[in-house]
Design an enzyme around this catalytic site. Structure first.
Site, PDB file in Angstrom:
ATOM      1  N   LYS A  57       0.877  -1.176   0.000  1.00 43.34           N
ATOM      2  CA  LYS A  57       0.000   0.000   0.000  1.00 43.34           C
ATOM      3  C   LYS A  57       0.904   1.213   0.000  1.00 43.34           C
ATOM      4  O   LYS A  57       1.824   1.309   0.811  1.00 43.34           O
ATOM      5  CB  LYS A  57      -0.900   0.015   1.225  1.00 43.34           C
ATOM      6  CG  LYS A  57      -1.784   1.259   1.279  1.00 43.34           C
ATOM      7  CD  LYS A  57      -2.894   1.168   2.300  1.00 43.34           C
ATOM      8  CE  LYS A  57      -2.469   1.576   3.671  1.00 43.34           C
ATOM      9  NZ  LYS A  57      -3.607   1.789   4.577  1.00 43.34           N
ATOM     10  N   MET A  59      -6.579   1.181  19.150  1.00 44.35           N
ATOM     11  CA  MET A  59      -6.417   1.218  17.690  1.00 44.35           C
ATOM     12  C   MET A  59      -5.801   2.508  17.170  1.00 44.35           C
ATOM     13  O   MET A  59      -5.409   2.588  16.011  1.00 44.35           O
ATOM     14  CB  MET A  59      -7.788   1.024  17.023  1.00 44.35           C
ATOM     15  CG  MET A  59      -8.506  -0.248  17.421  1.00 44.35           C
ATOM     16  SD  MET A  59      -7.552  -1.743  17.092  1.00 44.35           S
ATOM     17  CE  MET A  59      -7.400  -1.689  15.320  1.00 44.35           C
ATOM     18  N   THR A  67      -3.018   4.230  18.224  1.00 50.23           N
ATOM     19  CA  THR A  67      -1.559   4.396  18.263  1.00 50.23           C
ATOM     20  C   THR A  67      -0.891   3.575  17.167  1.00 50.23           C
ATOM     21  O   THR A  67      -0.788   2.356  17.272  1.00 50.23           O
ATOM     22  CB  THR A  67      -1.022   4.003  19.660  1.00 50.23           C
ATOM     23  OG1 THR A  67      -1.664   4.840  20.620  1.00 50.23           O
ATOM     24  CG2 THR A  67       0.473   4.195  19.749  1.00 50.23           C
TER      25      THR A  67
HETATM   26  P1  NAD Z   1      -9.934  11.909  13.029  1.00 47.67           P
HETATM   27  O1  NAD Z   1      -9.108  13.135  12.830  1.00 47.67           O
HETATM   28  O2  NAD Z   1     -11.181  11.736  12.241  1.00 47.67           O
HETATM   29  O3  NAD Z   1     -10.321  11.790  14.588  1.00 47.67           O
HETATM   30  C1  NAD Z   1      -9.366  11.992  15.579  1.00 47.67           C
HETATM   31  C2  NAD Z   1      -9.928  11.586  16.925  1.00 47.67           C
HETATM   32  O4  NAD Z   1      -8.921  11.785  17.929  1.00 47.67           O
HETATM   33  C3  NAD Z   1     -11.117  12.409  17.374  1.00 47.67           C
HETATM   34  O5  NAD Z   1     -11.944  11.605  18.172  1.00 47.67           O
HETATM   35  C4  NAD Z   1     -10.467  13.523  18.183  1.00 47.67           C
HETATM   36  O6  NAD Z   1     -11.368  14.103  19.106  1.00 47.67           O
HETATM   37  C5  NAD Z   1      -9.396  12.719  18.888  1.00 47.67           C
HETATM   38  N1  NAD Z   1      -8.262  13.505  19.344  1.00 47.67           N
HETATM   39  C6  NAD Z   1      -7.509  14.383  18.612  1.00 47.67           C
HETATM   40  N2  NAD Z   1      -6.512  14.866  19.366  1.00 47.67           N
HETATM   41  C7  NAD Z   1      -6.626  14.278  20.591  1.00 47.67           C
HETATM   42  C8  NAD Z   1      -5.901  14.365  21.801  1.00 47.67           C
HETATM   43  N3  NAD Z   1      -4.829  15.159  21.903  1.00 47.67           N
HETATM   44  N4  NAD Z   1      -6.293  13.617  22.846  1.00 47.67           N
HETATM   45  C9  NAD Z   1      -7.385  12.808  22.745  1.00 47.67           C
HETATM   46  N5  NAD Z   1      -8.100  12.685  21.635  1.00 47.67           N
HETATM   47  C10 NAD Z   1      -7.745  13.406  20.575  1.00 47.67           C
HETATM   48  O7  NAD Z   1      -8.922  10.709  12.818  1.00 47.67           O
HETATM   49  P2  NAD Z   1      -9.254   9.186  12.446  1.00 47.67           P
HETATM   50  O8  NAD Z   1      -9.150   9.019  10.978  1.00 47.67           O
HETATM   51  O9  NAD Z   1     -10.497   8.752  13.148  1.00 47.67           O
HETATM   52  O10 NAD Z   1      -7.974   8.428  13.073  1.00 47.67           O
HETATM   53  C11 NAD Z   1      -7.854   8.263  14.472  1.00 47.67           C
HETATM   54  C12 NAD Z   1      -6.518   7.610  14.777  1.00 47.67           C
HETATM   55  O11 NAD Z   1      -6.488   6.286  14.252  1.00 47.67           O
HETATM   56  C13 NAD Z   1      -5.305   8.323  14.175  1.00 47.67           C
HETATM   57  O12 NAD Z   1      -4.302   8.375  15.174  1.00 47.67           O
HETATM   58  C14 NAD Z   1      -4.882   7.412  13.048  1.00 47.67           C
HETATM   59  O13 NAD Z   1      -3.517   7.510  12.755  1.00 47.67           O
HETATM   60  C15 NAD Z   1      -5.226   6.059  13.651  1.00 47.67           C
HETATM   61  N6  NAD Z   1      -5.352   4.955  12.684  1.00 47.67           N
HETATM   62  C16 NAD Z   1      -4.873   3.746  13.064  1.00 47.67           C
HETATM   63  C17 NAD Z   1      -4.957   2.681  12.192  1.00 47.67           C
HETATM   64  C18 NAD Z   1      -4.455   1.326  12.610  1.00 47.67           C
HETATM   65  O14 NAD Z   1      -4.376   0.433  11.767  1.00 47.67           O
HETATM   66  N7  NAD Z   1      -4.176   1.104  13.870  1.00 47.67           N
HETATM   67  C19 NAD Z   1      -5.535   2.850  10.921  1.00 47.67           C
HETATM   68  C20 NAD Z   1      -6.055   4.099  10.568  1.00 47.67           C
HETATM   69  C21 NAD Z   1      -5.964   5.156  11.473  1.00 47.67           C
END
Ligand code: NAD
Length: 321
Positions: free
Chosen positions: A67, A219, A221
């Site tokens: 990817k 999920m 981090t």
């Molecule tokens: P998003 O921007 O739509 O949402 C972000 C979320 O984090 C919101 O709920 C926001 O309120 C919260 N947030 C932001 N800053 C914060 C802080 N300092 N403390 C607490 N909460 C906080 O993003 P998303 O697309 O929903 O992604 C969320 C996370 O998931 C990201 O860190 C992304 O990298 C991660 N992610 C992980 C995987 C995986 O495979 N593990 C895959 C995709 C995304």
């Protein structure tokens, strides 16, 4: 080769197909039949973009590829495009010829949600009734939808740093005819399953805010420095992950390992539970924690599945390449 454009994915891919693809590839990883290549992630010095590759080979599923993509923070404001952009490329493992190019944006959300729901299937208590969400952004909605299919939940509770986003969770709960209740972090003690999916860089959930018997899927981090839960929670929990090498470097366990609270040997592959090589949950009051870091093989697995569906339904664009 086949092309399956981003716009075709929503009508093709189902949560069930994503679940099956991810469960299978986690099992193959734990059996030693599939492995991920080292991840490349670069700040390219243009448009503040982070760009990289996640790849791997699944010898059991015969899926080879990568990817490519990343994060373009100015996309939405400047161009009306989503900031996360990715494309999956699949290759024929027998010949090395390009097999398919697949839109990876929606697939990323579906494969990430599938990972936590696979963990719930294999690690949560069968009698889990209350699901708690930490986070209410884009991914949270996909996470909650997939999780609600795994147990007979009767209530959704949730906390978010930005409360104005909580209606996202209420909306998904309503799709399943379930009540939604916003809570303070202490209120999450009521949850039997908790999913954290935020972009936080410091611990949100404290160890005493998680009750015995809970299954937690962390999920959010997926990068060095990010963090969602108190590292001491990992000493109280039996810890599982998609891939141990990622868990200790870019996953939630990076902090507990760096602080010497747990070691790499304390972290188990979820695939080993799927394969029956690890017993998983062994008591009703055990806390289980899945550190979902996101591996390239998950992307390849769902992309391969969507190519099959697109070919079956005559939607795949075939090009002579
Ligand atoms: P998003 O921007 O739509 O949402 C972000 C979320 O984090 C919101 O709920 C926001 O309120 C919260 N947030 C932001 N800053 C914060 C802080 N300092 N403390 C607490 N909460 C906080 O993003 P998303 O697309 O929903 O992604 C969320 C996370 O998931 C990201 O860190 C992304 O990298 C991660 N992610 C992980 C995987 C995986 O495979 N593990 C895959 C995709 C995304």
């Amino acid at each position: 080769m086949y092309i399956v454009p981003e716009r075709a994915i929503a009508d093709l891919m189902t949560r069930a197909a994503a679940f099956e693809a991810v469960e299978k590839v986690f099992a193959a990883m734990a059996a030693g039949d599939a492995y991920n290549f080292p991840v490349v992630r670069e700040a390219i010095g243009h448009e503040d973009a982070l760009y990289g590759f996640k790849g791997g080979f699944d010898r059991a599923g015969l899926t080879l590829g990568l990817k490519a993509g990343g994060y373009w923070p100015n996309n939405l404001d400047k161009r009306g495009l989503i900031n996360h952009q990715s494309t999956v490329f699949l290759f024929d493992p027998d010949t090395g010829k390009a097999r398919a190019m697949v839109g990876g944006n929606l697939l990323t959300a579906l494969r990430t949600a599938a990972a936590s729901s696979v963990s719930i299937k294999h690690l949560a208590r069968e009698d889990a009734k209350v699901i708690g969400m930490v986070g209410a952004g884009h991914q949270a909605k996909f996470q909650l939808r997939a999780a609600l299919e795994q147990r007979s939940f009767d209530k959704v509770i949730g906390w978010n740093l930005h409360p104005e986003m909580l209606p996202n969770l209420a909306e998904v709960a309503a799709e399943f005819d379930l009540p939604f209740e916003p809570v303070e972090l202490d209120g999450l003690r009521e949850a039997d399953v908790i999913i954290s999916i935020t972009s936080s860089f410091e611990a949100i959930l404290k160890a005493d805010q998680v009750s015995p018997g809970t299954h937690l899927a962390c999920m959010g981090t997926d990068t060095k420095g990010k963090q969602e839960v108190d590292p001491t929670l990992l000493t109280r929990a039996t810890v599982f992950t998609d891939e141990v090498a990622q868990s200790i470097t870019i996953g939630e366990a990076q902090h507990a390992v760096a602080q010497g609270l747990i070691t790499e040997g304390d972290i188990h592959q979820l695939g080993a539970v799927i394969n029956g090589a690890h017993p998983g949950r062994t008591s009703a009051d055990q806390i289980t924690l899945f550190d979902g870091t996101g591996v390239g093989l998950q992307d390849l697995a769902v992309a391969a599945s969507v190519v099959d569906l697109a070919v079956q339904q005559g939607i795949a664009i075939e090009v002579d390449f």
